[in-house]
Each structure stands twice: as structure tokens, then as C-alpha cells.
Scaffold this motif. Sequence first.
Motif, PDB file in Angstrom:
ATOM      1  N   ASP A  68       0.221   4.039  -7.641  1.00  0.00           N
ATOM      2  CA  ASP A  68       0.734   3.571  -8.927  1.00  0.00           C
ATOM      3  C   ASP A  68       0.829   2.040  -8.935  1.00  0.00           C
ATOM      4  OD1 ASP A  68       1.044   6.221  -9.752  1.00  0.00           O
ATOM      5  OD2 ASP A  68       3.079   6.337  -8.942  1.00  0.00           O
ATOM      6  N   HIS A  69       0.312   1.445 -10.002  1.00  0.00           N
ATOM      7  CA  HIS A  69       0.404  -0.011 -10.214  1.00  0.00           C
ATOM      8  C   HIS A  69      -0.159  -0.810  -9.031  1.00  0.00           C
ATOM      9  CE1 HIS A  69       2.855   1.036 -13.646  1.00  0.00           C
ATOM     10  NE2 HIS A  69       3.750   1.620 -12.875  1.00  0.00           N
ATOM     11  N   PHE A  70      -1.230  -0.311  -8.436  1.00  0.00           N
ATOM     12  CA  PHE A  70      -1.791  -0.997  -7.272  1.00  0.00           C
ATOM     13  C   PHE A  70      -2.353  -2.371  -7.639  1.00  0.00           C
ATOM     14  CE2 PHE A  70      -5.255  -1.648  -4.085  1.00  0.00           C
ATOM     15  CZ  PHE A  70      -4.441  -1.741  -2.972  1.00  0.00           C
ATOM     16  N   LYS A  71      -2.844  -2.510  -8.849  1.00  0.00           N
ATOM     17  CA  LYS A  71      -3.376  -3.807  -9.284  1.00  0.00           C
ATOM     18  C   LYS A  71      -2.290  -4.879  -9.228  1.00  0.00           C
ATOM     19  CE  LYS A  71      -5.981  -6.036 -13.035  1.00  0.00           C
ATOM     20  NZ  LYS A  71      -5.127  -7.233 -13.101  1.00  0.00           N
ATOM     21  N   GLN A  72      -1.063  -4.496  -9.550  1.00  0.00           N
ATOM     22  CA  GLN A  72       0.036  -5.458  -9.495  1.00  0.00           C
ATOM     23  C   GLN A  72       0.299  -5.919  -8.060  1.00  0.00           C
ATOM     24  OE1 GLN A  72       3.560  -4.073 -11.473  1.00  0.00           O
ATOM     25  NE2 GLN A  72       2.487  -3.559 -13.374  1.00  0.00           N
ATOM     26  N   VAL A  73       0.128  -5.001  -7.108  1.00  0.00           N
ATOM     27  CA  VAL A  73       0.299  -5.367  -5.699  1.00  0.00           C
ATOM     28  C   VAL A  73      -0.729  -6.427  -5.316  1.00  0.00           C
ATOM     29  CG1 VAL A  73       0.188  -4.546  -3.312  1.00  0.00           C
ATOM     30  CG2 VAL A  73       1.263  -3.123  -5.071  1.00  0.00           C
ATOM     31  N   ASN A  74      -1.989  -6.177  -5.665  1.00  0.00           N
ATOM     32  CA  ASN A  74      -3.045  -7.140  -5.349  1.00  0.00           C
ATOM     33  C   ASN A  74      -2.840  -8.467  -6.070  1.00  0.00           C
ATOM     34  OD1 ASN A  74      -4.618  -5.700  -3.492  1.00  0.00           O
ATOM     35  ND2 ASN A  74      -5.736  -4.634  -5.098  1.00  0.00           N
ATOM     36  N   ASP A  75      -2.486  -8.400  -7.349  1.00  0.00           N
ATOM     37  CA  ASP A  75      -2.328  -9.622  -8.137  1.00  0.00           C
ATOM     38  C   ASP A  75      -1.130 -10.448  -7.680  1.00  0.00           C
ATOM     39  OD1 ASP A  75      -4.505  -8.859  -9.591  1.00  0.00           O
ATOM     40  OD2 ASP A  75      -3.392  -8.178 -11.350  1.00  0.00           O
ATOM     41  N   PHE A  77       0.652 -10.124  -4.527  1.00  0.00           N
ATOM     42  CA  PHE A  77       0.749 -10.441  -3.098  1.00  0.00           C
ATOM     43  C   PHE A  77      -0.595 -10.727  -2.432  1.00  0.00           C
ATOM     44  CE2 PHE A  77       4.268  -7.542  -4.186  1.00  0.00           C
ATOM     45  CZ  PHE A  77       5.345  -8.372  -3.899  1.00  0.00           C
ATOM     46  N   GLY A  78      -1.682 -10.465  -3.121  1.00  0.00           N
ATOM     47  CA  GLY A  78      -3.003 -10.728  -2.556  1.00  0.00           C
ATOM     48  C   GLY A  78      -3.651  -9.470  -1.995  1.00  0.00           C
ATOM     49  N   HIS A  79      -4.959  -9.537  -1.837  1.00  0.00           N
ATOM     50  CA  HIS A  79      -5.717  -8.363  -1.398  1.00  0.00           C
ATOM     51  C   HIS A  79      -5.455  -7.996   0.063  1.00  0.00           C
ATOM     52  CE1 HIS A  79      -8.189  -7.649  -4.999  1.00  0.00           C
ATOM     53  NE2 HIS A  79      -8.073  -8.952  -5.188  1.00  0.00           N
ATOM     54  N   ASP A  80      -5.072  -8.967   0.878  1.00  0.00           N
ATOM     55  CA  ASP A  80      -4.761  -8.639   2.276  1.00  0.00           C
ATOM     56  C   ASP A  80      -3.559  -7.697   2.354  1.00  0.00           C
ATOM     57  OD1 ASP A  80      -6.842 -10.157   3.177  1.00  0.00           O
ATOM     58  OD2 ASP A  80      -5.620 -11.898   3.725  1.00  0.00           O
ATOM     59  N   VAL A  81      -2.555  -7.970   1.542  1.00  0.00           N
ATOM     60  CA  VAL A  81      -1.386  -7.082   1.497  1.00  0.00           C
ATOM     61  C   VAL A  81      -1.781  -5.735   0.893  1.00  0.00           C
ATOM     62  CG1 VAL A  81       0.903  -6.726   0.483  1.00  0.00           C
ATOM     63  CG2 VAL A  81       0.279  -8.962   1.405  1.00  0.00           C
ATOM     64  N   ALA A 143       4.151  -9.199   3.413  1.00  0.00           N
ATOM     65  CA  ALA A 143       4.882  -9.782   2.284  1.00  0.00           C
ATOM     66  C   ALA A 143       6.280  -9.184   2.157  1.00  0.00           C
ATOM     67  CB  ALA A 143       4.106  -9.568   0.988  1.00  0.00           C
ATOM     68  N   GLY A 144       6.665  -8.356   3.123  1.00  0.00           N
ATOM     69  CA  GLY A 144       7.962  -7.698   3.074  1.00  0.00           C
ATOM     70  C   GLY A 144       7.824  -6.221   2.753  1.00  0.00           C
ATOM     71  N   SER A 145       8.945  -5.561   2.534  1.00  0.00           N
ATOM     72  CA  SER A 145       8.946  -4.133   2.220  1.00  0.00           C
ATOM     73  C   SER A 145       8.600  -3.918   0.747  1.00  0.00           C
ATOM     74  CB  SER A 145      10.316  -3.522   2.526  1.00  0.00           C
ATOM     75  OG  SER A 145      10.592  -3.584   3.911  1.00  0.00           O
ATOM     76  N   LEU A 146       7.642  -3.049   0.501  1.00  0.00           N
ATOM     77  CA  LEU A 146       7.205  -2.784  -0.869  1.00  0.00           C
ATOM     78  C   LEU A 146       7.384  -1.305  -1.198  1.00  0.00           C
ATOM     79  CD1 LEU A 146       3.833  -4.778  -0.998  1.00  0.00           C
ATOM     80  CD2 LEU A 146       6.116  -5.553  -1.657  1.00  0.00           C
ATOM     81  N   PRO A 147       8.047  -0.994  -2.312  1.00  0.00           N
ATOM     82  CA  PRO A 147       8.134   0.405  -2.742  1.00  0.00           C
ATOM     83  C   PRO A 147       6.787   0.846  -3.311  1.00  0.00           C
ATOM     84  CG  PRO A 147       9.168  -1.030  -4.362  1.00  0.00           C
ATOM     85  CD  PRO A 147       8.772  -1.911  -3.214  1.00  0.00           C
ATOM     86  N   ILE A 148       6.266   1.936  -2.786  1.00  0.00           N
ATOM     87  CA  ILE A 148       4.961   2.442  -3.207  1.00  0.00           C
ATOM     88  C   ILE A 148       5.103   3.899  -3.624  1.00  0.00           C
ATOM     89  CG2 ILE A 148       2.596   2.978  -2.489  1.00  0.00           C
ATOM     90  CD1 ILE A 148       3.121  -0.010  -2.726  1.00  0.00           C
ATOM     91  N   THR A 149       4.512   4.248  -4.749  1.00  0.00           N
ATOM     92  CA  THR A 149       4.476   5.644  -5.188  1.00  0.00           C
ATOM     93  C   THR A 149       3.042   6.017  -5.550  1.00  0.00           C
ATOM     94  OG1 THR A 149       4.933   5.072  -7.508  1.00  0.00           O
ATOM     95  CG2 THR A 149       6.832   5.552  -6.085  1.00  0.00           C
ATOM     96  N   ILE A 150       2.804   7.315  -5.637  1.00  0.00           N
ATOM     97  CA  ILE A 150       1.477   7.798  -6.011  1.00  0.00           C
ATOM     98  C   ILE A 150       1.591   8.850  -7.107  1.00  0.00           C
ATOM     99  CG2 ILE A 150       0.410   7.345  -3.771  1.00  0.00           C
ATOM    100  CD1 ILE A 150       0.739  10.330  -3.112  1.00  0.00           C
ATOM    101  N   SER A 151       0.520   8.999  -7.853  1.00  0.00           N
ATOM    102  CA  SER A 151       0.376  10.080  -8.822  1.00  0.00           C
ATOM    103  C   SER A 151      -0.701  11.019  -8.307  1.00  0.00           C
ATOM    104  CB  SER A 151      -0.018   9.529 -10.194  1.00  0.00           C
ATOM    105  OG  SER A 151       0.963   8.647 -10.689  1.00  0.00           O
ATOM    106  N   ILE A 152      -0.484  12.329  -8.489  1.00  0.00           N
ATOM    107  CA  ILE A 152      -1.382  13.324  -7.900  1.00  0.00           C
ATOM    108  C   ILE A 152      -1.878  14.304  -8.956  1.00  0.00           C
ATOM    109  CG2 ILE A 152      -1.637  15.137  -6.157  1.00  0.00           C
ATOM    110  CD1 ILE A 152       0.652  13.883  -4.607  1.00  0.00           C
ATOM    111  N   GLY A 153      -3.165  14.589  -8.889  1.00  0.00           N
ATOM    112  CA  GLY A 153      -3.753  15.664  -9.677  1.00  0.00           C
ATOM    113  C   GLY A 153      -4.204  16.761  -8.736  1.00  0.00           C
ATOM    114  N   LEU A 154      -3.825  17.995  -9.024  1.00  0.00           N
ATOM    115  CA  LEU A 154      -4.126  19.140  -8.160  1.00  0.00           C
ATOM    116  C   LEU A 154      -4.924  20.170  -8.940  1.00  0.00           C
ATOM    117  CD1 LEU A 154      -3.667  21.071  -5.698  1.00  0.00           C
ATOM    118  CD2 LEU A 154      -1.440  21.625  -6.708  1.00  0.00           C
ATOM    119  N   ALA A 155      -5.959  20.699  -8.312  1.00  0.00           N
ATOM    120  CA  ALA A 155      -6.760  21.750  -8.944  1.00  0.00           C
ATOM    121  C   ALA A 155      -7.115  22.803  -7.912  1.00  0.00           C
ATOM    122  CB  ALA A 155      -8.031  21.171  -9.560  1.00  0.00           C
TER     123      ALA A 155
END
Length: 210
Positions: A68-75, A77-81, A143-155
Motif C-alpha cells: 500500500d502506498h509504495f510510491k510514497q515510500v520511494n518518493d 525516502f528514495g528507491h534504496d529504502v 530511514a528508520g522504522s516504517l509502517p507497511i501494509t499490503i492489500s491482497i486479492g485471493l482467488a
Amino acid sequence: MRLLETFAATAGLVLHNARLHQKIEHTSRIDPLTGLYNRRGFFYTADYLLGRTDRMPDDAAVLLFDIDHFKQVNDTFGHDVGDEVLRELAHRAQTLLRERDVVARYGGEEFVILLTSVSPEIARRVAERLRHRIGSEPFTTSAGSLPITISIGLAMKPAHGEPVSLMQLITWADKALYAAKEAGRNCTFMAEAIEGEQVRLHKVVLQSLV
């Protein structure tokens, strides 16, 4: 003697080339960042696991998920993070799954898992355990501790239903993933076939992860 030496040298070269080709083939199926299968490796391994048939067994399920919102992480903190997050996510997913489950980086921040020999209830439980495993503890990064979540589709192929292919299940899982994002992210949606290629999408809610 010279003939034997020439033969031995030729045989050694052939063996070396065969091993090199095998190594290159293996490397071409692995995502270098996470160490997981890449998309090519996923389909190659799934094909082998399913007995090289296009029809999915009744007890197979596909999970498609992304960050979720991975683009914000890259934008921010940078792509290395961002790469650190991808590696940690891959590690957490691997520690949760069985050895026979196939997990791969499908592209970008999107991942796919093929489960076999599971019931719908177990598949839902695996999905929710995975979501909880990713979101329960912040990711430690440079860059420190980052809260990360995911969205899942199951079939999952409906029991006693029409034959479906792996790509069909992935398509259904993708629809479920989109529904999870539309519902606010950080949740699991399941796609269940109702007629032909039509599916019913519903949110997975479990009373317990045990």
C-alpha cells in the motif's frame, strides 16, 4: 594418449558449458533484489508443480498482493529504502509459507503466491496471516522504522466447477486486489466464481488467525 587428453578436455568443456547454461537459466528465473522467483520463474515453477497442465486443481489458490502506498515510500525516502522494504517483505512472506508454496515478485511492488492442497478456509487464513505478518511490525530501514501494509486479492477454483487456468485465477485475484484497494487497502478480498467467468467479490473477515 593425446587423443584421450583431447577427449577429456572436450568433455570437460561440454560439462562446463552445460553447468553454465543451467546456472544462467536458473538466474533468469530469480529476482535479483528479493531472491524470490520473478514472473518467468513463477510460471516455470507453477507449470512443473501442476504437472504441466493448464487446468488448475480444485485445491489450488492464487494470492496477488502489493504494498500500500509504495510510491510514497520511494518518493519520500528514495528507491534504496524502497528496495529494503521489498527485501524485508519477501523475507516475511517466505517465513510464513510452506516449502511447496510458490511465491514470486510479479513486478514492481506486486507479488504472487500459488498455494496447492488447500481448502478455501485455509487459503483465506493464509492470506490474512500474511497481511497480519506484514503489517504487525514496522519495517526497519536505513530511514528508520516504517509502517507497511499490503492489500491482497485471493482467488480459488470452485469445487466441481468448470476447469480454469492459472491465468484465469490470476485475473480473478487481480480483480479482488483492486476491490481491496477500493475498500481502503490493508485488507483481503476473495473472488469466487458464480457463473462462467463472472466472479463475486467479498471481503475476508476471520474471527481468528489460528
